[in-house]
Design a protein around this motif. Sequence first.
Motif, short mmCIF file in Angstrom:
data_model
loop_
_atom_site.label_atom_id
_atom_site.label_comp_id
_atom_site.label_asym_id
_atom_site.label_seq_id
_atom_site.Cartn_x
_atom_site.Cartn_y
_atom_site.Cartn_z
N VAL A 96 37.36 41.32 36.24
CA VAL A 96 37.22 40.39 37.38
C VAL A 96 38.42 40.19 38.08
CG1 VAL A 96 36.48 38.48 38.65
CG2 VAL A 96 34.93 39.58 36.95
N ALA A 97 39.45 39.72 37.23
CA ALA A 97 40.74 39.46 37.86
C ALA A 97 41.54 40.74 38.43
CB ALA A 97 41.66 39.00 36.62
N PHE A 98 41.37 41.84 37.80
CA PHE A 98 42.01 43.04 38.32
C PHE A 98 41.29 43.75 39.32
CE2 PHE A 98 44.51 43.05 34.15
CZ PHE A 98 45.55 43.59 34.63
N PHE A 99 39.96 43.14 39.79
CA PHE A 99 39.22 43.59 41.11
C PHE A 99 40.12 43.46 42.14
CE2 PHE A 99 35.55 43.69 43.60
CZ PHE A 99 34.72 44.73 43.29
N VAL B 165 42.12 44.74 47.08
CA VAL B 165 42.17 44.05 48.53
C VAL B 165 43.48 43.73 48.46
CG1 VAL B 165 41.21 41.99 49.49
CG2 VAL B 165 40.32 42.68 47.47
N SER B 166 43.95 44.10 49.96
CA SER B 166 45.19 43.45 50.41
C SER B 166 45.22 42.48 51.47
CB SER B 166 46.15 44.81 50.61
OG SER B 166 45.71 45.19 51.83
N THR C 37 36.95 41.11 52.56
CA THR C 37 37.60 39.75 52.87
C THR C 37 36.48 38.69 52.23
OG1 THR C 37 38.21 40.58 55.05
CG2 THR C 37 37.71 38.05 54.91
N ARG C 38 35.17 39.46 52.24
CA ARG C 38 34.06 38.60 51.49
C ARG C 38 34.45 38.51 50.01
NH1 ARG C 38 28.73 41.25 52.57
NH2 ARG C 38 27.40 39.98 51.02
N VAL C 39 34.97 39.54 49.57
CA VAL C 39 35.34 39.48 47.97
C VAL C 39 36.37 38.57 47.89
CG1 VAL C 39 36.46 41.04 46.19
CG2 VAL C 39 34.60 42.11 47.83
N MET C 40 37.50 38.47 48.69
CA MET C 40 38.42 37.43 48.51
C MET C 40 38.09 36.12 48.57
SD MET C 40 41.67 37.75 48.64
CE MET C 40 42.32 36.22 49.42
N LEU C 41 36.85 35.74 48.86
CA LEU C 41 36.36 34.43 48.94
C LEU C 41 35.87 33.99 47.62
CD1 LEU C 41 34.73 34.65 52.82
CD2 LEU C 41 36.57 33.18 51.77
N LEU C 42 35.80 34.82 46.94
CA LEU C 42 35.34 34.68 45.45
C LEU C 42 36.34 33.66 44.87
CD1 LEU C 42 33.36 35.70 43.39
CD2 LEU C 42 34.88 37.22 42.65
N TRP D 252 40.51 30.92 35.48
CA TRP D 252 41.61 31.56 35.37
C TRP D 252 41.68 32.96 35.93
CZ3 TRP D 252 41.79 36.10 32.72
CH2 TRP D 252 40.85 36.32 31.57
N PHE D 253 40.51 33.80 35.88
CA PHE D 253 40.49 35.09 35.99
C PHE D 253 40.35 34.94 37.63
CE2 PHE D 253 35.98 33.66 35.12
CZ PHE D 253 35.22 33.80 36.28
N ALA D 254 39.97 33.95 38.47
CA ALA D 254 40.04 33.88 39.94
C ALA D 254 41.53 33.84 40.22
CB ALA D 254 39.32 32.55 40.27
N LEU D 255 42.34 32.99 39.59
CA LEU D 255 43.74 33.01 39.83
C LEU D 255 44.37 34.47 39.72
CD1 LEU D 255 44.48 29.42 38.35
CD2 LEU D 255 43.89 30.04 40.60
N GLY D 256 43.81 34.91 38.54
CA GLY D 256 44.32 36.33 38.10
C GLY D 256 44.12 37.40 39.46
N PHE D 257 42.67 36.98 39.86
CA PHE D 257 42.40 37.91 40.80
C PHE D 257 43.20 37.69 41.99
CE2 PHE D 257 39.89 38.45 44.80
CZ PHE D 257 39.25 39.35 44.79
N LEU D 258 43.78 36.51 42.59
CA LEU D 258 44.45 36.27 43.75
C LEU D 258 45.74 36.72 43.39
CD1 LEU D 258 44.31 34.72 46.19
CD2 LEU D 258 45.14 32.57 44.90
N ALA D 259 46.33 36.74 42.06
CA ALA D 259 47.68 37.27 41.89
C ALA D 259 47.61 38.79 42.13
CB ALA D 259 48.12 36.88 40.22
N CYS D 260 46.55 39.31 41.68
CA CYS D 260 46.37 40.93 41.94
C CYS D 260 46.24 41.25 43.23
CB CYS D 260 45.09 41.33 41.16
SG CYS D 260 45.18 41.55 39.27
#
Length: 362
Positions: free
Chosen positions: A89-92, A96-97, A236-241, A279-287
């Motif tokens: 989920v983090a690498f998802f 998104v950019s 953009t919806r995915v980002m709101l995760l 933490w995976f949400a923060l990982g998602f943001l980092a990605c």
Amino acid sequence: MSHTSTLSAPSQSQTASHGQLNGVLFVALFAAAVTRLAALPAIAGLGISPLIVGIVAGAFYGNTLRAGMPAHWAAGVNFSARKLLRIAVAFFGLRVSLQEIAQVGLPGLTESVLVVVSTLLLGTWLGMKLMKLDRDTAILNAAGSAICGAAAVLAFESTLQSKPEKSAVAVGSVVLFGTLSMFLYPLMYRAGWIHLDTLGVGLFFGGTIHEVAQVVGAASNVSPEATHIATIVKMTRVMLLVPVLLTLGFWLARQARRDATGATGHAHAHAPRKLAVPWFALGFLACVIVNSLHVLPSTATQTLNAIDTFALTMAMTALGIETQVSQVRKAGPRALATGFLLYLWLIVGGLAITWGVEHVFA
């Protein structure tokens, strides 16, 4: 005697880790077969992702042939459905950019925020109050409809620490109504029921259809421009995760504190749950940030996305294997009814939101 026990202890842990590794390898081989199956034109043409095929095939195996699987492999299946899932989920986020999100600007962001927030609140309320579902099933159902289908259900399942069958029910609802959208939306557009320009179509399709693949499938029946806008709005919806999961984490921690206080009558009771910051949400943001900075060559990003889709497919397959149909049957009809009501809301409410957004930003 003590001598033999010291010898047997490491071998026991070795057996356990061996079993876990075998379980993970088994899930990987299963997911590889699922990926091949999902690539068949008949399945790919329906916009059904490998993730969906994975949970269906996994559930079929889990409820028919599971007894034949060595018991100590279960740890590997569980690892795939929990830990691997969070990493995937983090690498998802690499899909998104921030530049893309900036392209659809405020209209796209406003559409996404309004759809996600309203659907989450409505879905949780409908599920718990009207359909008498338990809290977790109601939230998972709402998350799948509101954000990004199966991937959102998985991310929420991780944060809620809920049972696999609850996710299976929510994923089932997402698959059914998301697949329906792929056929229904273009038909409604062709029939002239949706009076929207290209931007409006992109906002509406991207803002209300469940899965990324389904958005692309539906919008490509309208025009390439609409598909481009719809995909970005969807992302953009995915980002709101991320903000939604963080909010959920805070809320769960508060609930747990309140329950602990209520149980003992003392305010200083130990909360059974610390703040669940996923933490995976923060990982998602980092990605997302890494992807936006273009530090990785595009080939590397594509490769990582392919690996990530495979890891998510493994997680879904493992979830399927752990799902008991008897448990699904209990909440199944009521969860599907909730999914259907949310689907009607996404079409009617989503159209209203789109019209409103287009008029405000016109």
